[in-house]
Scaffold this active site. Structure first.
Site, PDB file in Angstrom:
ATOM      1  N   LYS A 180     -15.942  17.236 -12.074  1.00 19.74           N
ATOM      2  CA  LYS A 180     -16.754  18.430 -11.760  1.00 19.74           C
ATOM      3  C   LYS A 180     -17.776  17.970 -10.727  1.00 19.74           C
ATOM      4  O   LYS A 180     -18.852  17.490 -11.076  1.00 19.74           O
ATOM      5  CB  LYS A 180     -17.434  18.942 -13.033  1.00 19.74           C
ATOM      6  CG  LYS A 180     -17.794  20.422 -13.025  1.00 19.74           C
ATOM      7  CD  LYS A 180     -18.671  20.873 -11.875  1.00 19.74           C
ATOM      8  CE  LYS A 180     -20.127  20.532 -12.063  1.00 19.74           C
ATOM      9  NZ  LYS A 180     -20.924  20.862 -10.832  1.00 19.74           N
ATOM     10  N   GLU A 189     -21.354  21.567  -6.749  1.00 23.24           N
ATOM     11  CA  GLU A 189     -20.861  22.800  -6.131  1.00 23.24           C
ATOM     12  C   GLU A 189     -21.431  22.978  -4.723  1.00 23.24           C
ATOM     13  O   GLU A 189     -21.029  23.863  -3.985  1.00 23.24           O
ATOM     14  CB  GLU A 189     -21.182  24.007  -7.023  1.00 23.24           C
ATOM     15  CG  GLU A 189     -22.663  24.310  -7.224  1.00 23.24           C
ATOM     16  CD  GLU A 189     -23.356  23.469  -8.302  1.00 23.24           C
ATOM     17  OE1 GLU A 189     -22.931  22.314  -8.541  1.00 23.24           O
ATOM     18  OE2 GLU A 189     -24.339  23.967  -8.878  1.00 23.24           O
ATOM     19  N   CYS A 194     -30.648   8.064  -4.815  1.00 21.01           N
ATOM     20  CA  CYS A 194     -31.311   7.644  -6.058  1.00 21.01           C
ATOM     21  C   CYS A 194     -31.801   6.207  -5.936  1.00 21.01           C
ATOM     22  O   CYS A 194     -32.574   5.739  -6.758  1.00 21.01           O
ATOM     23  CB  CYS A 194     -30.368   7.781  -7.239  1.00 21.01           C
ATOM     24  SG  CYS A 194     -29.012   6.636  -7.146  1.00 21.01           S
ATOM     25  N   GLU A 222     -40.108  12.668  -9.077  1.00 21.80           N
ATOM     26  CA  GLU A 222     -39.171  12.326  -8.000  1.00 21.80           C
ATOM     27  C   GLU A 222     -39.231  13.441  -6.951  1.00 21.80           C
ATOM     28  O   GLU A 222     -39.070  14.609  -7.291  1.00 21.80           O
ATOM     29  CB  GLU A 222     -37.748  12.230  -8.577  1.00 21.80           C
ATOM     30  CG  GLU A 222     -36.687  11.932  -7.544  1.00 21.80           C
ATOM     31  CD  GLU A 222     -35.271  11.933  -8.121  1.00 21.80           C
ATOM     32  OE1 GLU A 222     -34.938  12.816  -8.922  1.00 21.80           O
ATOM     33  OE2 GLU A 222     -34.497  11.028  -7.758  1.00 21.80           O
TER      34      GLU A 222
HETATM   35  P1  NAD Z   1     -28.519  17.937 -10.490  1.00 22.82           P
HETATM   36  O1  NAD Z   1     -28.989  17.347 -11.763  1.00 22.82           O
HETATM   37  O2  NAD Z   1     -29.104  19.220 -10.047  1.00 22.82           O
HETATM   38  O3  NAD Z   1     -26.936  18.204 -10.565  1.00 22.82           O
HETATM   39  C1  NAD Z   1     -26.038  17.205 -11.019  1.00 22.82           C
HETATM   40  C2  NAD Z   1     -24.822  17.886 -11.620  1.00 22.82           C
HETATM   41  O4  NAD Z   1     -25.229  18.668 -12.745  1.00 22.82           O
HETATM   42  C3  NAD Z   1     -24.124  18.831 -10.655  1.00 22.82           C
HETATM   43  O5  NAD Z   1     -22.729  18.677 -10.789  1.00 22.82           O
HETATM   44  C4  NAD Z   1     -24.574  20.213 -11.118  1.00 22.82           C
HETATM   45  O6  NAD Z   1     -23.617  21.212 -10.908  1.00 22.82           O
HETATM   46  C5  NAD Z   1     -24.811  20.026 -12.599  1.00 22.82           C
HETATM   47  N1  NAD Z   1     -25.876  20.892 -13.116  1.00 22.82           N
HETATM   48  C6  NAD Z   1     -26.899  21.434 -12.407  1.00 22.82           C
HETATM   49  N2  NAD Z   1     -27.700  22.148 -13.219  1.00 22.82           N
HETATM   50  C7  NAD Z   1     -27.187  22.035 -14.471  1.00 22.82           C
HETATM   51  C8  NAD Z   1     -27.588  22.538 -15.750  1.00 22.82           C
HETATM   52  N3  NAD Z   1     -28.679  23.277 -15.890  1.00 22.82           N
HETATM   53  N4  NAD Z   1     -26.837  22.225 -16.818  1.00 22.82           N
HETATM   54  C9  NAD Z   1     -25.743  21.450 -16.683  1.00 22.82           C
HETATM   55  N5  NAD Z   1     -25.323  20.947 -15.502  1.00 22.82           N
HETATM   56  C10 NAD Z   1     -26.034  21.235 -14.399  1.00 22.82           C
HETATM   57  O7  NAD Z   1     -28.664  16.811  -9.379  1.00 22.82           O
HETATM   58  P2  NAD Z   1     -28.447  16.939  -7.815  1.00 22.82           P
HETATM   59  O8  NAD Z   1     -29.576  17.726  -7.245  1.00 22.82           O
HETATM   60  O9  NAD Z   1     -27.067  17.353  -7.512  1.00 22.82           O
HETATM   61  O10 NAD Z   1     -28.580  15.399  -7.380  1.00 22.82           O
HETATM   62  C11 NAD Z   1     -29.803  14.763  -7.158  1.00 22.82           C
HETATM   63  C12 NAD Z   1     -30.281  14.039  -8.384  1.00 22.82           C
HETATM   64  O11 NAD Z   1     -29.319  13.101  -8.811  1.00 22.82           O
HETATM   65  C13 NAD Z   1     -31.553  13.235  -8.132  1.00 22.82           C
HETATM   66  O12 NAD Z   1     -32.389  13.353  -9.238  1.00 22.82           O
HETATM   67  C14 NAD Z   1     -31.034  11.810  -7.987  1.00 22.82           C
HETATM   68  O13 NAD Z   1     -31.991  10.813  -8.263  1.00 22.82           O
HETATM   69  C15 NAD Z   1     -29.950  11.818  -8.979  1.00 22.82           C
HETATM   70  N6  NAD Z   1     -28.994  10.751  -8.731  1.00 22.82           N
HETATM   71  C16 NAD Z   1     -28.971   9.698  -9.588  1.00 22.82           C
HETATM   72  C17 NAD Z   1     -28.099   8.654  -9.372  1.00 22.82           C
HETATM   73  C18 NAD Z   1     -28.031   7.490 -10.321  1.00 22.82           C
HETATM   74  O14 NAD Z   1     -27.037   6.801 -10.309  1.00 22.82           O
HETATM   75  N7  NAD Z   1     -29.040   7.257 -11.132  1.00 22.82           N
HETATM   76  C19 NAD Z   1     -27.248   8.681  -8.262  1.00 22.82           C
HETATM   77  C20 NAD Z   1     -27.311   9.775  -7.400  1.00 22.82           C
HETATM   78  C21 NAD Z   1     -28.179  10.805  -7.657  1.00 22.82           C
END
Ligand code: NAD
Length: 499
Positions: free
Chosen positions: A173, A176, A281, A383
């Site tokens: 997944k 999007e 990240c 962050e």
């Molecule tokens: P996000 O948390 O908004 O989304 C991540 C995933 O969760 C997506 O597939 C999204 O569709 C899904 N999602 C979004 N809202 C949701 C909800 N309410 N309930 C369930 N699922 C939901 O993150 P993002 O904005 O796509 O990515 C950026 C974030 O990811 C930053 O915080 C970054 O630090 C983190 N990140 C962490 C790592 C790591 O390895 N620690 C690596 C890359 C990114």
């Protein structure tokens, strides 16, 4: 308008009545495609196909599964330019950076080419009279991965490569916001010889994530994204009895010691703070110079280096970074810059208000530098995930270590110094999962494992490396004894003992 479909059982699935999501071009600020958001019944279809296909795939011997990985690696390499363009168009990162995104994922596929060795179990001969014990690693069945927007190739590959190589079927997944590269990767895996149904891509938001977390036939879920959602996903999946690993957000610090090579440190920190518009990240959004003299010299050099940065469209070969991912995210980063000022930070360089000719609606932000940041500020604790660097001055080495150690996040940290003893003490004491010594972005190579501490990681096994193999397999331990030519077997080993 282009419609991006779900990818189930080896092909795009034509569906009607699904919700759709907008896929933006961040450089232009307009919708360039739509993505079909899967619902529960589409997930059921994907899982049913995966369940049907998985046993045969698991019975393919590891060497042959590794050969598919070899061909998958070659297919990704052959299609690197196309994948990089897809990423640049939907994410906004510059082409060279998009290639880096693919390359770091490719290295995990490469590591999985050595799967037969990684899957070897353990054996003890003569653990008791005539008794041998051995352990083996078996796939879990159908597993899933949920990925963030900021690495549309690398993070899906972190998960799907070990999951599939170990003999599981995988439901991806992806974010999007940039779904095209993940679908293309699934197509390439099929072209490399992966059977249909072993790798499926379902698009969506919270609705499909919840459906994955509640699905009884999905045995494990890997998640990477922001911390609040990571914690929620971890809790819900674990409550349903699934194996979970959930990586969260970050606020990584760079400590600059008085003896550091300042020119090198500044070049590294500027690249790590502003590269990919700070949407990594493992970015370095905080720098802690130790001592007043270091702070003064560092700030001066940072301002000069920032002046040389070029913000541009992803196809501009001279651009250091492109737009942020969305209009909402741009507004959020701008709001954090204002909050930092309101909280008393000094705004040394203001990146707000940048527009690019011909791309006036794009989500561009110039580099921002804030000084005199304090640990109690919300703009420091949160962050920001944008091209914003905060200077948090430290009066001593001890104070500098305390900042990342007491921060809620614990993903990555770096120290710049020529002093081996200080570096060693730092690496040992700091409460953070990944440490760089004169290395700004210490993302471990594919044969180690990636994972942060505290709110940056929920669960005990890291991404990829040998941890990836552990996460996607379960250990079975066999204790065996064979009849020994009619003689009575010594029962003293029987547990619980009868004597
Ligand atoms: P996000 O948390 O908004 O989304 C991540 C995933 O969760 C997506 O597939 C999204 O569709 C899904 N999602 C979004 N809202 C949701 C909800 N309410 N309930 C369930 N699922 C939901 O993150 P993002 O904005 O796509 O990515 C950026 C974030 O990811 C930053 O915080 C970054 O630090 C983190 N990140 C962490 C790592 C790591 O390895 N620690 C690596 C890359 C990114």
């Amino acid at each position: 308008m282009k419609m991006i479909a779900n990818f189930i059982n080896g092909g795009a699935v034509a569906s009607t009545g699904l919700r759709t999501g907008d896929v933006f071009n961040p450089s232009l600020g307009h919708v360039q495609a739509r993505v079909e958001l899967a619902n529960g019944s589409l997930l059921d279809q994907a899982v049913a196909n995966a369940l049907a296909a998985q046993p045969a795939w698991a019975s393919v011997n590891p060497q042959r599964r590794a050969r598919v990985m070899f061909r998958f690696k070659e297919a990704i390499e052959a299609n690197m330019n196309e994948l990089a363009e897809m990423i640049a168009l939907e994410h906004g990162k510059v082409i060279a950076d998009a290639k880096g995104d693919i390359q770091r994922g490719l290295e995990v596929v490469e590591f999985m080419c050595g799967l037969p060795h990684l899957l070897k179990g353990e054996h003890t001969e003569g653990a008791g009279p005539g008794i041998d014990v051995y352990s083996l690693r078996q796939p879990l069945g159908v597993v899933a991965g949920i990925t963030p927007f900021n690495f549309p190739a690398m993070i899906p590959l972190w998960m799907l490569a070990p999951a599939i190589a170990c003999g599981n079927a995988f439901i991806l997944k992806p974010s999007e916001r940039n779904p095209s590269a993940p679908v293309r990767l699934a197509e390439l895996a099929l072209e490399a010889g992966l059977p249909k149904g072993i790798l499926n891509v379902v698009h969506g938001d919270k609705e499909i994530v919840d459906a994955i977390l509640d699905h009884p036939d999905i045995k494990a879920v890997s998640f990477v994204g922001s911390s609040d959602i990571a914690q929620y996903v971890y809790g819900r999946g674990a409550a349903n009895g699934k194996r979970m690993q959930c990586m969260g957000g970050a606020k990584n610090h760079a400590i600059v010691m008085p003896d550091a090579d300042l020119d090198q440190a500044v070049a590294d920190i500027v690249g790590a703070a502003y590269g990919s518009a700070g949407e990594r990240c493992m970015a370095l959004p905080v720098v802690s110079p130790v001592g007043e003299a270091t702070a003064v010299a560092l700030r001066q050099k940072l301002v000069a280096a920032i002046g040389d940065l070029r913000v541009g469209v992803p196809t501009d070969p001279d651009a250091h970074y492109g737009p942020v991912v969305s209009a909402q995210h741009k507004a959020r980063v701008e709001a954090y810059i204002q909050l930092a000022v309101d909280e008393g930070s000094e705004l040394v360089v203001d990146g707000r208000g940048l527009t690019l000719q011909g791309h006036e609606e794009g989500y561009f932000l110039g580099p921002t530098l804030l000084d005199h940041v304090r640990p109690d500020m919300q703009s420091y604790r949160d962050e920001i995930f944008g091209p914003v660097l905060q200077i948090l001055r430290a009066s001593s080495f001890k104070e500098a270590i305390s900042y990342p150690s007491s921060h809620a996040y614990g993903n990555g940290v770096a120290i710049f110094t020529r002093n081996g003893d200080a570096a060693r003490q730092f690496a040992s004491a700091v409460q953070v999962g990944m440490v760089g010594i004169n290395v700004p972005i210490p993302v471990p190579v594919a044969y180690h494992s990636f994972g942060g501490w505290k709110r940056s990681g929920f669960g005990d096994l890291n991404q990829y490396g040998t941890d990836g193999v552990r996460f996607y397999t379960q250990v079975k331990t066999v204790t065996q004894r064979w009849p020994q030519g009619g003689s009575v077997i010594d029962q003293s080993f029987v547990i619980p003992t009868m004597s």
